[in-house]
Design an enzyme around this catalytic site. Structure first.
Site, PDB file in Angstrom:
ATOM      1  CE  LYS A 164      14.124  44.777 -11.050  1.00  0.00           C
ATOM      2  NZ  LYS A 164      13.670  44.433  -9.739  1.00  0.00           N
TER       3      LYS A 164
ATOM      4  NE  ARG B 218       7.252  48.874  -0.010  1.00  0.00           N
ATOM      5  CZ  ARG B 218       7.781  48.186  -1.000  1.00  0.00           C
ATOM      6  NH1 ARG B 218       7.285  47.015  -1.318  1.00  0.00           N
ATOM      7  NH2 ARG B 218       8.810  48.658  -1.680  1.00  0.00           N
TER       8      ARG B 218
END
Ligand code: PNS
Length: 159
Positions: free
Chosen positions: A42, A90
């Site tokens: 992005k 994570r």
């Protein structure tokens, strides 16, 4: 023989979670090269130069180097003389993408090993995208990023 690890990412911006993983990598790598991707999916909030400067400001260690890379990660890793890619995990939600990427990188460069590290428990929920969102709406990100990054975010979102 020195063991060199590449820790690649977008770092838009670097968070305390990234900093934690760089520190942890130094437990098994003699040198860590933070590879900042030029082409991110992005439109990034910070320019490449800003992302690099913020990492250099947040991580000051003689064994850590920050470099931009373009093209395939494995080409950058081989060119840098590194043998390992470090990535953070994570939560389970990270796993699928990371698994695909690690196996693709292994197909492209069988001698390069991907090593997954878990951040400190209290940093597991931090992501650059959440930091950007909280900062965009004026929330306090002081526990999530280095003070210089916090200031850079405030400047970006100053109205
Ligand atoms: O922080 P990010 O956005 O999760 O980092 C992803 C990154 C930059 C490490 C990944 O997109 C990448 O390695 N890009 C370089 C191009 C490449 O080698 N793609 C194939 C990997 S399977």
């Amino acid at each position: 023989m020195s063991r060199v690890a590449v820790y690649p990412g977008s770092f838009d911006p670097i968070t305390r979670g990234h900093e934690d993983l760089i520190r942890r990598s130094l437990a098994f790598a003699d040198r860590v090269i933070v590879g900042v991707a030029v082409n991110v999916a992005k439109q990034p909030l910070f320019t490449l130069d800003e992302r690099i400067a913020l990492i250099r400001g947040a991580v000051q260690h003689s064994a850590v180097e920050v470099r931009a890379f373009e093209g395939l990660l494995v080409d950058f890793v081989k060119g840098a003389g590194a043998s390992m890619i470090v990535r953070g995990l994570r939560a389970v939600s990270d796993f699928e993408y990371e698994f695909q990427m690690a196996l693709m990188n292994r197909t492209l460069a069988p001698a390069v090993e991907t090593v997954f590290l878990m951040p400190a428990f209290d940093l597991t929920y931090i992501s650059s995208s959440l930091v950007r969102e909280v900062a965009r709406f004026g929330g306090d990100v002081s526990a999530l990023v280095h003070p210089a990054v916090q200031q850079a975010l405030q400047r970006k979102f100053a109205r």
